[in-house]
Design a protein around this motif. Structure first.
Motif, PDB file in Angstrom:
ATOM      1  N   GLN A   1     -35.209  -3.246  23.583  1.00 10.69           N
ATOM      2  CA  GLN A   1     -34.363  -4.055  24.541  1.00 10.69           C
ATOM      3  C   GLN A   1     -33.042  -3.854  23.528  1.00 10.69           C
ATOM      4  O   GLN A   1     -32.052  -3.791  24.434  1.00 10.69           O
ATOM      5  N   ALA A   2     -32.907  -3.677  22.462  1.00 11.77           N
ATOM      6  CA  ALA A   2     -31.725  -3.546  21.836  1.00 11.77           C
ATOM      7  C   ALA A   2     -31.199  -2.057  22.360  1.00 11.77           C
ATOM      8  O   ALA A   2     -29.824  -1.799  22.384  1.00 11.77           O
ATOM      9  N   LEU A   3     -31.850  -1.091  22.336  1.00 13.12           N
ATOM     10  CA  LEU A   3     -31.409   0.399  22.994  1.00 13.12           C
ATOM     11  C   LEU A   3     -31.141   0.389  24.187  1.00 13.12           C
ATOM     12  O   LEU A   3     -30.072   0.861  24.696  1.00 13.12           O
ATOM     13  N   ALA A   4     -31.697  -0.497  25.168  1.00 18.83           N
ATOM     14  CA  ALA A   4     -31.358  -0.833  26.596  1.00 18.83           C
ATOM     15  C   ALA A   4     -29.810  -1.223  26.678  1.00 18.83           C
ATOM     16  O   ALA A   4     -28.988  -0.714  27.222  1.00 18.83           O
ATOM     17  N   GLU A   5     -29.528  -2.191  25.892  1.00 20.00           N
ATOM     18  CA  GLU A   5     -28.186  -2.837  25.797  1.00 20.00           C
ATOM     19  C   GLU A   5     -27.261  -1.858  25.402  1.00 20.00           C
ATOM     20  O   GLU A   5     -26.234  -1.636  25.995  1.00 20.00           O
ATOM     21  N   GLY A   6     -27.644  -1.172  24.379  1.00 17.49           N
ATOM     22  CA  GLY A   6     -26.657  -0.252  23.797  1.00 17.49           C
ATOM     23  C   GLY A   6     -26.425   1.061  24.693  1.00 17.49           C
ATOM     24  O   GLY A   6     -25.330   1.308  24.808  1.00 17.49           O
ATOM     25  N   VAL A   7     -27.316   1.497  25.573  1.00 23.57           N
ATOM     26  CA  VAL A   7     -27.329   2.359  26.434  1.00 23.57           C
ATOM     27  C   VAL A   7     -26.330   1.994  27.623  1.00 23.57           C
ATOM     28  O   VAL A   7     -25.368   2.743  28.199  1.00 23.57           O
ATOM     29  N   ARG A   8     -26.494   0.785  27.961  1.00 23.87           N
ATOM     30  CA  ARG A   8     -25.928   0.089  28.954  1.00 23.87           C
ATOM     31  C   ARG A   8     -24.098   0.006  28.686  1.00 23.87           C
ATOM     32  O   ARG A   8     -23.484   0.462  29.415  1.00 23.87           O
ATOM     33  N   THR A   9     -23.940  -0.357  27.503  1.00 25.27           N
ATOM     34  CA  THR A   9     -22.531  -0.232  27.023  1.00 25.27           C
ATOM     35  C   THR A   9     -21.986   1.089  26.870  1.00 25.27           C
ATOM     36  O   THR A   9     -20.692   1.548  27.129  1.00 25.27           O
ATOM     37  N   HIS A  10     -22.805   2.126  26.524  1.00 19.89           N
ATOM     38  CA  HIS A  10     -22.745   3.599  26.230  1.00 19.89           C
ATOM     39  C   HIS A  10     -22.275   4.092  27.726  1.00 19.89           C
ATOM     40  O   HIS A  10     -21.216   4.754  27.859  1.00 19.89           O
ATOM     41  N   VAL A  11     -22.749   3.893  28.629  1.00 18.82           N
ATOM     42  CA  VAL A  11     -22.539   4.308  30.098  1.00 18.82           C
ATOM     43  C   VAL A  11     -21.302   3.753  30.580  1.00 18.82           C
ATOM     44  O   VAL A  11     -20.526   4.580  31.056  1.00 18.82           O
ATOM     45  N   ARG A  12     -21.004   2.650  30.352  1.00 18.94           N
ATOM     46  CA  ARG A  12     -19.786   2.081  30.530  1.00 18.94           C
ATOM     47  C   ARG A  12     -18.581   2.542  29.860  1.00 18.94           C
ATOM     48  O   ARG A  12     -17.491   2.883  30.793  1.00 18.94           O
ATOM     49  N   ASP A  13     -18.642   2.957  28.634  1.00 23.69           N
ATOM     50  CA  ASP A  13     -17.692   3.425  28.026  1.00 23.69           C
ATOM     51  C   ASP A  13     -17.481   4.988  28.238  1.00 23.69           C
ATOM     52  O   ASP A  13     -16.280   5.386  28.489  1.00 23.69           O
ATOM     53  N   VAL A  14     -18.275   5.730  28.675  1.00 26.14           N
ATOM     54  CA  VAL A  14     -18.252   7.150  29.359  1.00 26.14           C
ATOM     55  C   VAL A  14     -17.570   7.175  30.509  1.00 26.14           C
ATOM     56  O   VAL A  14     -16.693   7.953  30.911  1.00 26.14           O
ATOM     57  N   ARG A  15     -18.136   6.354  31.466  1.00 24.64           N
ATOM     58  CA  ARG A  15     -17.230   6.111  32.735  1.00 24.64           C
ATOM     59  C   ARG A  15     -15.996   5.991  32.641  1.00 24.64           C
ATOM     60  O   ARG A  15     -15.033   6.293  33.327  1.00 24.64           O
TER      61      ARG A  15
END
Length: 337
Positions: free
Chosen positions: A140-154
């Motif tokens: 679950q922590a990975l899922a939230e981290g990936v969510r933030t990562h996608v926003r940052d890259v976008r």
């Protein structure tokens, strides 16, 4: 037409050099899907696990002689975890500079929840895999981290009209088969059953999709349960074609028929030698034979095929890595569809 991409890792110790090579070959190829490179030659904090754990901010993590270990809350993270997060931020700054003006598809990679559970240790030893609660928390922590990562890259790649996130799960097959060794080395961790395996992977894939990105799952390992992966929410399946079994071929065919992406790893990940005889013509014939075996029309499904190296290229020479990407791009360019 078909597309071409890389798997993730590149040789050497320079992020800028590796990223420039990927953008140069794949960013200029018709239908190319360049990716954020991993350069594990810089050290463990830059490898697949370090990069993924660098996205996790809700858990304390440090690096021990035996490998990465959970500590507890985020305030207790060790210096190496902070270095992994800092290095990722530096890489993203570098990507933003190198990719100025880029428009098109772009791919990210992250180690999946089961590969992390099979390698990261709990605070008191043994793998996260041994504890149902710990593996749930990590996923679950990975899922939230990936969510933030996608926003940052976008935010950084404003010209990217298609963002793909490839979840790397090389350990999934072993986890589900009960083949992961315990800390002592004398036993094996219990098998993870399909419902739980699908649920944890699904959390990460759903987070990706919720941010408007396209979730893929990649594994070079034989026996990867591609049907489970697809059922968990993957809309792209990335494989080393040489390791796919009969059941896997059926799943790949079903995915193509459903309009989903299949990334075929058919270019050698390491230099096969000076007289390798590898040509884009031979690779095109290999793909066409495979589609014919599945009974699929290349003109119908060809646009959903992505040609890649068979696996990551951290162990390749720089010259072969560039040639492999060029072969993938040329092969994709000659495929119908």
């Amino acid at each position: 037409m078909a597309a071409a991409s890389g798997v993730g890792s590149m040789p050497g110790e320079s992020f800028d050099e590796a990223q420039r090579a990927v953008l140069g070959v794949l960013g200029e190829a018709a239908g190319g899907v360049p990716h954020l490179v991993e350069v594990p030659g810089r050290g463990i904090t830059a490898g697949m696990l370090g990069r993924a754990l660098g996205l996790v901010s809700d858990l304390g993590i440090d690096l021990q002689p035996a490998g990465w270990r959970l500590l507890g809350d985020s305030g207790s993270s060790g210096v190496d975890h902070r270095r992994a997060r800092s290095l990722l931020a530096q890489d993203l700054d570098g990507l933003e500079e190198l990719a100025q003006g880029y428009a098109g598809a772009f791919k990210l990679q992250v180690a999946g929840p089961w590969t992390l559970a099979a390698t990261v240790e709990k605070p008191r030893g043994d793998k996260v895999l041994s504890d149902v609660g710990a593996r749930r928390d990590l996923a679950q922590a990975l899922a939230e981290g990936v969510r933030t990562h996608v926003r940052d890259v976008r935010r950084r790649l404003t010209g990217a009209d298609r963002l793909v996130v490839q979840v790397d799960e090389p350990s999934l097959a072993a986890v589900m088969a009960g083949q992961i060794s315990t800390a002592s080395g004398f036993g094996r961790h219990r098998t993870v059953h399909p419902p739980e395996a699908s649920e944890a992977l699904g959390w990460v894939l759903a987070a990706i999709a919720a941010e408007g990105a396209e979730p893929w799952v990649h594994s070079c390992a034989p026996g990867t349960p591609l049907d489970l992966v697809r059922g968990a929410g993957a809309r792209g399946l990335a494989v080393d074609l040489a390791t796919v079994d009969a059941a896997g071929h059926d799943v790949l065919a079903t995915a193509l028929e459903a309009g989903e992406t299949v990334a075929l790893g058919i270019v050698a990940a390491t230099d096969p030698g000076a007289d390798d005889g590898v040509t884009d013509t031979a690779l095109v014939e290999q793909v066409l034979r495979w589609l014919d075996m599945l009974g699929l029309d290349p003109e119908v499904v060809g646009a959903q095929v992505v040609v890649t190296p068979s696996c990551g290229m951290a162990g390749a020479s720089g010259a072969w890595a560039r040639r492999a990407l060029s072969l993938a791009a040329a092969t994709a360019g000659h495929l119908p569809g």
